[in-house]
Design a protein around this motif. Structure first.
Motif, short mmCIF file in Angstrom:
data_model
loop_
_atom_site.label_atom_id
_atom_site.label_comp_id
_atom_site.label_asym_id
_atom_site.label_seq_id
_atom_site.Cartn_x
_atom_site.Cartn_y
_atom_site.Cartn_z
N ARG A 147 -98.97 35.05 10.31
CA ARG A 147 -99.60 33.90 11.60
C ARG A 147 -100.86 33.60 11.60
O ARG A 147 -101.49 33.01 11.70
CB ARG A 147 -98.22 33.47 12.74
N ALA A 150 -103.39 33.34 8.38
CA ALA A 150 -102.50 31.71 8.22
C ALA A 150 -104.23 30.34 9.27
O ALA A 150 -104.46 29.84 8.56
CB ALA A 150 -100.81 31.19 8.37
N LEU A 151 -103.39 31.77 9.90
CA LEU A 151 -104.87 30.36 11.20
C LEU A 151 -106.02 30.99 10.91
O LEU A 151 -107.13 30.19 10.66
CB LEU A 151 -105.16 31.30 12.58
N VAL A 154 -106.89 28.57 7.71
CA VAL A 154 -107.53 27.00 7.66
C VAL A 154 -108.78 27.40 8.84
O VAL A 154 -109.59 26.51 8.84
CB VAL A 154 -106.99 27.15 8.86
N GLN A 203 -100.57 26.26 6.26
CA GLN A 203 -100.21 26.23 7.35
C GLN A 203 -98.91 26.59 7.09
O GLN A 203 -98.04 27.84 7.32
CB GLN A 203 -100.69 25.38 8.26
N ASP A 207 -96.56 30.00 8.03
CA ASP A 207 -95.01 29.94 8.16
C ASP A 207 -93.78 30.38 7.79
O ASP A 207 -93.21 31.40 8.61
CB ASP A 207 -95.07 28.55 9.30
#
Length: 216
Positions: A147, A150-151, A154, A203, A207
């Motif tokens: 996670r 992924a952040l 972004v 994202q 997830d």
């Protein structure tokens, strides 16, 4: 319209290139840095308070510096490594410098979530520090790490848009140069939509992978 889509496609590829390469180097440097922040902390498996404080200060400096200022500040390093300070490839250097401190904190937080009982049990069974990190800390924190990655991706997309706005190429460059400066609002809005879709896909993948590892 054909020219528009051709331009958007080229800019999208440039953004994905910047983000992908920067993400690879961010993981390469950010993951070990985050692990060091955890194991050198007080009560860690390799306690080293001075090193921990030094790394913490460097990470905080990197995280608190605005990206636009950071791009200018690291331009000598960029010219040294790439040969120039403007362009898609050149933008990767400040992207990595900006993302590594963020990723280090993400890794630190994820590893701190691992129960101390697991670490103590591993040490009691004779595991080395390296084995504790690779066999206990990282596997147990994997969902949170995914996670966090992924952040980080972004954030890199956002950083790449800012880099593009000042000569880094990609969707940010197209949105500002063609959309804003030349009043072609369709170009600006299409660039924005592509960026939003890109972020949503990243994202969703992050997830989904995190949930899959959690179930395991």
């Amino acid at each position: 319209m054909v020219d528009l889509w051709s331009m958007i496609l080229t800019a999208t590829i440039e953004t994905l290139y910047m983000t992908g390469v920067a993400a690879a180097f961010t993981l390469l440097f950010g993951l070990p840095l985050g692990v060091l922040l955890v194991i050198t902390d007080r009560g860690g498996i390799w306690e080293a308070p001075l090193l921990n404080r030094t790394l913490g200060v460097l990470v905080n400096i990197g995280r608190s510096t605005p990206f636009v200022i950071l791009m200018v500040a690291v331009s000598p390093l960029t010219r040294l490594l790439i040969g120039r300070s403007i362009g898609t490839t050149a933008a990767i250097v400040p992207l990595v410098v900006a993302a590594v401190p963020f990723m280090a904190r993400v890794v630190e937080q994820a590893l701190h979530e691992v129960g101390s009982g697991l670490i103590e049990a591993a040490l009691a069974m004779g595991s080395s520090n390296w084995q504790v990190v690779t066999k206990v800390l990282l596997p147990e924190a994997l969902p949170s790490l995914v996670r966090g990655t992924a952040l980080m991706l972004v954030n890199l997309v956002g950083y790449s848009a800012m880099a593009g706005a000042i000569g880094g190429g990609g969707l940010g460059d197209v949105a500002v140069k063609w959309g804003y400066n030349r009043y072609q609002l369709d170009v600006m809005y299409v660039s924005l939509v592509v960026l939003v879709v890109m972020v949503q896909v990243m994202q969703w993948i992050g997830d989904s992978l995190a949930n899959r590892f959690t179930h395991k």
